[in-house]
Design a protein around this motif. Structure first.
Motif, PDB file in Angstrom:
ATOM      1  N   GLU A   1       0.319  -1.026  -0.308  1.00 10.39           N
ATOM      2  CA  GLU A   1       0.330   0.000   0.211  1.00 10.39           C
ATOM      3  C   GLU A   1       0.989   1.842   0.043  1.00 10.39           C
ATOM      4  O   GLU A   1       1.635   0.984   0.634  1.00 10.39           O
ATOM      5  CB  GLU A   1      -0.957  -0.569   1.504  1.00 10.39           C
ATOM      6  CG  GLU A   1      -1.773   1.329   1.469  1.00 10.39           C
ATOM      7  CD  GLU A   1      -2.397   1.304   3.156  1.00 10.39           C
ATOM      8  OE1 GLU A   1      -3.789   0.599   2.756  1.00 10.39           O
ATOM      9  OE2 GLU A   1      -2.930   1.807   3.394  1.00 10.39           O
TER      10      GLU A   1
ATOM     11  N   GLY B   1       0.705   5.812  -0.263  1.00  8.20           N
ATOM     12  CA  GLY B   1      -0.269   7.169  -0.107  1.00  8.20           C
ATOM     13  C   GLY B   1       0.098   7.580   1.240  1.00  8.20           C
ATOM     14  O   GLY B   1       1.504   6.615   2.093  1.00  8.20           O
TER      15      GLY B   1
ATOM     16  N   ALA C   1      -3.282   9.834  -2.904  1.00  5.24           N
ATOM     17  CA  ALA C   1      -5.086   9.103  -2.459  1.00  5.24           C
ATOM     18  C   ALA C   1      -4.204   8.340  -0.766  1.00  5.24           C
ATOM     19  O   ALA C   1      -3.225   7.324  -1.410  1.00  5.24           O
ATOM     20  CB  ALA C   1      -5.666   8.602  -2.937  1.00  5.24           C
TER      21      ALA C   1
ATOM     22  N   ARG D   1      -3.746   3.683  -0.871  1.00  2.74           N
ATOM     23  CA  ARG D   1      -3.932   3.220  -2.251  1.00  2.74           C
ATOM     24  C   ARG D   1      -2.440   2.520  -3.120  1.00  2.74           C
ATOM     25  O   ARG D   1      -2.200   2.146  -2.256  1.00  2.74           O
ATOM     26  CB  ARG D   1      -2.847   4.429  -3.124  1.00  2.74           C
ATOM     27  CG  ARG D   1      -3.583   4.590  -4.202  1.00  2.74           C
ATOM     28  CD  ARG D   1      -2.671   5.871  -4.934  1.00  2.74           C
ATOM     29  NE  ARG D   1      -0.992   5.616  -4.783  1.00  2.74           N
ATOM     30  CZ  ARG D   1      -0.319   6.474  -4.338  1.00  2.74           C
ATOM     31  NH1 ARG D   1      -0.555   7.856  -3.630  1.00  2.74           N
ATOM     32  NH2 ARG D   1       0.986   6.836  -4.914  1.00  2.74           N
ATOM     33  N   HIS D   2      -3.738   1.472  -3.484  1.00  6.61           N
ATOM     34  CA  HIS D   2      -2.678  -0.521  -3.430  1.00  6.61           C
ATOM     35  C   HIS D   2      -2.442  -0.361  -5.536  1.00  6.61           C
ATOM     36  O   HIS D   2      -2.766  -1.418  -5.702  1.00  6.61           O
ATOM     37  CB  HIS D   2      -4.137  -1.566  -3.144  1.00  6.61           C
ATOM     38  CG  HIS D   2      -4.066  -1.797  -1.977  1.00  6.61           C
ATOM     39  ND1 HIS D   2      -3.599  -2.753  -1.327  1.00  6.61           N
ATOM     40  CD2 HIS D   2      -4.518  -0.809  -0.442  1.00  6.61           C
ATOM     41  CE1 HIS D   2      -3.527  -2.502  -0.057  1.00  6.61           C
ATOM     42  NE2 HIS D   2      -4.587  -1.637   0.482  1.00  6.61           N
ATOM     43  N   ASP D   3      -0.894   0.522  -5.033  1.00 10.59           N
ATOM     44  CA  ASP D   3      -0.523   0.429  -6.541  1.00 10.59           C
ATOM     45  C   ASP D   3       0.911   0.109  -6.277  1.00 10.59           C
ATOM     46  O   ASP D   3       2.033   0.304  -7.036  1.00 10.59           O
ATOM     47  CB  ASP D   3      -0.521   1.464  -7.386  1.00 10.59           C
ATOM     48  CG  ASP D   3      -0.102   2.959  -6.470  1.00 10.59           C
ATOM     49  OD1 ASP D   3       0.145   3.095  -5.083  1.00 10.59           O
ATOM     50  OD2 ASP D   3      -0.729   4.030  -6.987  1.00 10.59           O
TER      51      ASP D   3
ATOM     52  N   SER E   1     -10.163   0.053  -3.778  1.00 10.33           N
ATOM     53  CA  SER E   1      -8.526  -0.536  -3.554  1.00 10.33           C
ATOM     54  C   SER E   1      -8.414  -1.569  -4.648  1.00 10.33           C
ATOM     55  O   SER E   1      -7.007  -2.185  -5.324  1.00 10.33           O
ATOM     56  CB  SER E   1      -8.055  -1.108  -2.638  1.00 10.33           C
ATOM     57  OG  SER E   1      -8.734  -1.833  -1.866  1.00 10.33           O
TER      58      SER E   1
ATOM     59  N   VAL F   1      -7.518   0.219  -8.479  1.00  7.52           N
ATOM     60  CA  VAL F   1      -6.787   0.666  -8.228  1.00  7.52           C
ATOM     61  C   VAL F   1      -5.518  -0.550  -8.549  1.00  7.52           C
ATOM     62  O   VAL F   1      -4.817  -0.219  -9.470  1.00  7.52           O
ATOM     63  CB  VAL F   1      -6.166   1.453  -6.836  1.00  7.52           C
ATOM     64  CG1 VAL F   1      -4.667   2.417  -6.800  1.00  7.52           C
ATOM     65  CG2 VAL F   1      -6.853   2.662  -7.243  1.00  7.52           C
TER      66      VAL F   1
ATOM     67  N   GLN G   1      -2.735  -1.049 -11.571  1.00  5.57           N
ATOM     68  CA  GLN G   1      -1.180  -0.888 -11.442  1.00  5.57           C
ATOM     69  C   GLN G   1      -0.354  -2.671 -12.376  1.00  5.57           C
ATOM     70  O   GLN G   1       0.786  -1.904 -13.199  1.00  5.57           O
ATOM     71  CB  GLN G   1      -0.901  -0.968 -10.098  1.00  5.57           C
ATOM     72  CG  GLN G   1       0.251  -1.063 -10.056  1.00  5.57           C
ATOM     73  CD  GLN G   1       0.745  -2.713  -9.574  1.00  5.57           C
ATOM     74  OE1 GLN G   1       0.317  -3.646  -8.827  1.00  5.57           O
ATOM     75  NE2 GLN G   1       1.608  -2.858 -10.354  1.00  5.57           N
TER      76      GLN G   1
END
Length: 616
Positions: free
Chosen positions: A151, A153, A178, A181-183, A241, A244, A248
């Motif tokens: 994660e 952010g 944000a 953010r799961h990227d 999430s 996102v 990614q």
């Protein structure tokens, strides 16, 4: 000359109908029996991404509940997601690439120390939280590298990674943008094929979603990710999430295996369909190009009993309809073949004694059926039903509906001075005088007339001030065509002198805003054909819908004092001074609230039927 609205242009397999009876589901009753083409190329994004597997990873994210998570399988390698990976690796991976597997942070086999928990976020809505100093470690066999998903952010803490007890590498998440953010992603160097240990240590409080253990496939081949959560229903996945993370990863395919828990808990098929539509829309809005969607229809849970709130086939029909309405991007597959109607008839031991989950053999069977459905999805003879049609004139909160068919006393090519609404609380007509008047054209769409605007003559119409100014949320539905060959921005509609919700187009995109220009841009341009456009101005939940296709954009528009309609201007900006439109409008409705997804589908169905458009 002030341009209030648009900114300057920038450079910037379906199986045959096996039910034997008509079924009423969430969206209404069957309305037609059609023979669809027997060789339709489907799942476009999957096939396009698969073509690149020789030089880059082709990724699949499987979304679902307990079966996707792996409940019932004796070990994680035997769950359907892993078995699907095995089948696809064997069929598609380039020579010399066996293929690895995704291991979620909550999967069995991890050893942890310190304060470790879970957060309902990220793949499978089950990410591992590590307090400062906490660790998670695991040994992977037949591994040539690892990729860690984490994660980012504000507030995301550093962590270190050690492989085989070697020197630790510190990973620093991006803390901008944000939260949650799961990227985040980090990949190791290529390792010698064999067994390797991994230890993750939290330097700051951090969140780890999982690890992909590579086996020759760090830079090519097919990778399959698991995003299942036991007990989940579709609405659980509507947060940001997972889309996102799908974006990614650049996933080319998302199998979504849901509905069983809705069936068990009595969630109406209508709500299931609306939530599934929203989930698919959320993914498409964030991931570009959007992945193909496969909807596997599984067997019914046998623990529900003889009198469920709704029949299982109604949930399957929801999935079938979504695929029928977008056959290029969505496919439905019946993966229930050979599963028993009762536990006593389970001769092949496909179901666990709990009557809910598959055994190892059942997981393998589901994987094989899914893999077969990816070989050549086809549309066979089936019943296709559209959503229950909703006439915009009957919607609660309707402010005004303008229907060109209701204009009287004009012949073809006559100028239009007055266009009176056929329904709604605001009764002021759209009006114009002199050379700025648009043109009435007969027989333009399904035998119905339109009002045609020419930007070269500054043609537009204006209601004047309405009885009241209506703040967002607002929905506008239109049947129109817009000439995008011009070089200037063109407004479709707007408000009055700086207070507006507007939509317009440049040669490259559709733009909308509420009180400000260019707040939300479509991912694709419109074309020159007739379409049903439905636009919802609703703050962070604003959407652009183009027919019932995948062209659906989600984002944010304004909610301030200028985000309102004090009156309507058509084919110009809010000041009536620029951004004139070249195009035609046959039908336009303004509703003083945000329509639900079910209502949008119903309005699209009604307007598509009325104007003979292939939108529903």
């Amino acid at each position: 000359m002030v341009d209030y609205d648009l900114p300057a242009i920038s450079t910037d397999p379906l199986d045959p109908d096996v039910w034997g009876q008509d079924v009423t589901d969430a969206f209404g009753a069957f309305d037609a029996e059609v023979e669809a083409p027997r060789a339709v190329q489907a799942l476009r994004s999957w096939r396009a991404s698969l073509a690149g597997r020789w030089t880059s990873p082709t990724r699949i994210v499987c979304i679902g509940s307990s079966t996707t998570f792996g409940t019932g399988a004796s070990v994680i390698d035997r769950r359907y997601v892993n078995r699907l990976g095995d089948l696809l690796h064997g069929r598609f991976n380039p020579p010399g690439i066996p293929g690895g597997a995704h291991v979620a942070g909550v999967d069995t086999g991890w050893t942890t120390t310190g304060t470790v928990g879970t957060a309902v976020i990220g793949l499978g809505l089950q990410s591992v939280t590590l307090a400062i100093g906490a660790t998670m470690s695991r040994t992977f066999t037949l591994t040539t590298g690892v990729t860690i998903l984490f994660e980012q952010g504000p507030g995301a803490g550093q962590f270190s990674v050690s492989i085989d007890g070697g020197a630790a590498t510190t990973i620093t998440p991006d803390t901008t943008g944000a939260a949650n953010r799961h990227d985040g992603t980090w990949s190791s160097a290529v390792l010698t094929a064999g067994s390797h240990s991994l230890t993750i240590t939290a330097i700051g409080a951090c969140v780890i979603s999982g690890v992909y253990a590579h086996n020759g496939d760090l830079a090519a081949g097919v990778q399959v990710y698991q995003s299942g959560r036991a007990g989940a229903v579709t609405s659980d996945f509507l947060g940001p999430s997972i889309p996102v993370r799908i974006a990614q990863l650049g996933a080319g395919l998302c199998p979504i295996m849901l509905g069983a828990n809705e069936y068990a808990t009595g969630v109406a098929p209508g709500a299931f369909g609306s939530n599934l539509t929203t989930l698919i829309g959320n993914i498409k809005a964030v991931a570009y190009p959007p992945p193909a969607i496969l909807l596997p229809g599984t067997y019914p849970r046998l623990d529900v009993g003889a009198t469920p709130a709704y029949p299982w086939r109604a949930y399957l029909e929801v999935m079938r309809e979504l695929a029928a309405n977008d056959p290029v991007n969505i496919a439905y597959a019946d993966v229930s073949q050979h599963f028993p109607a009762s536990n006593g008839a389970d001769a092949w031991n496909l179901l666990d004694p709990d009557l809910v989950h598959p055994t190892d053999r059942g997981h393998a069977h589901i994987a094989e059926q899914v893999e077969q459905s990816l070989r050549s999805p086809r549309l066979a003879g089936m019943r296709v039903h559209t959503p229950a049609m909703i006439d915009p004139s009957g919607l609660s909160g309707l402010l005004a509906r303008y229907d060109a068919s209701a204009i009287t006393g004009l012949a073809n090519n006559d100028p239009v001075s007055t266009w009176t609404p056929v329904a709604g609380s605001e009764t002021a007509a759209l009006a114009q005088t002199g050379t700025n008047r648009p043109t009435y054209l007969t027989g333009r769409i399904n035998g119905r007339p339109s009002v045609s605007f020419n930007a070269a003559n500054s043609q537009h119409m204006d209601t004047g001030a309405w009885a009241a100014s209506h703040a967002v949320p607002i929905t506008i539905a239109a049947v129109a065509r817009f000439d995008l060959n011009g070089v200037q921005p063109m407004n479709w509609w707007s408000g009055r002198t700086g207070v507006f919700v507007y939509a317009g187009s440049t040669p490259t995109v559709v733009q909308i805003g509420a009180g400000a220009a260019g707040e939300l841009n479509s991912r694709e341009p419109a074309d020159l054909a007739w379409h049903v456009a439905v636009i919802v101005y609703n703050g962070a939940s604003s959407t652009i819908h183009w027919d019932s296709r995948s062209f659906t954009t989600r984002g944010t528009t304004g909610t301030g004092v200028n985000a309102a309609l004090p009156g309507l201007r058509l084919a110009t900006n809010s000041g009536g001074t620029a951004n004139y439109l070249t195009g035609e409008v046959a039908d336009l409705s303004v509703i003083g609230r945000a329509l639900t997804q079910t209502e949008i589908s119903g309005v699209v169905a009604y307007l598509a039927d009325r104007y003979a458009l292939p939108a529903a």
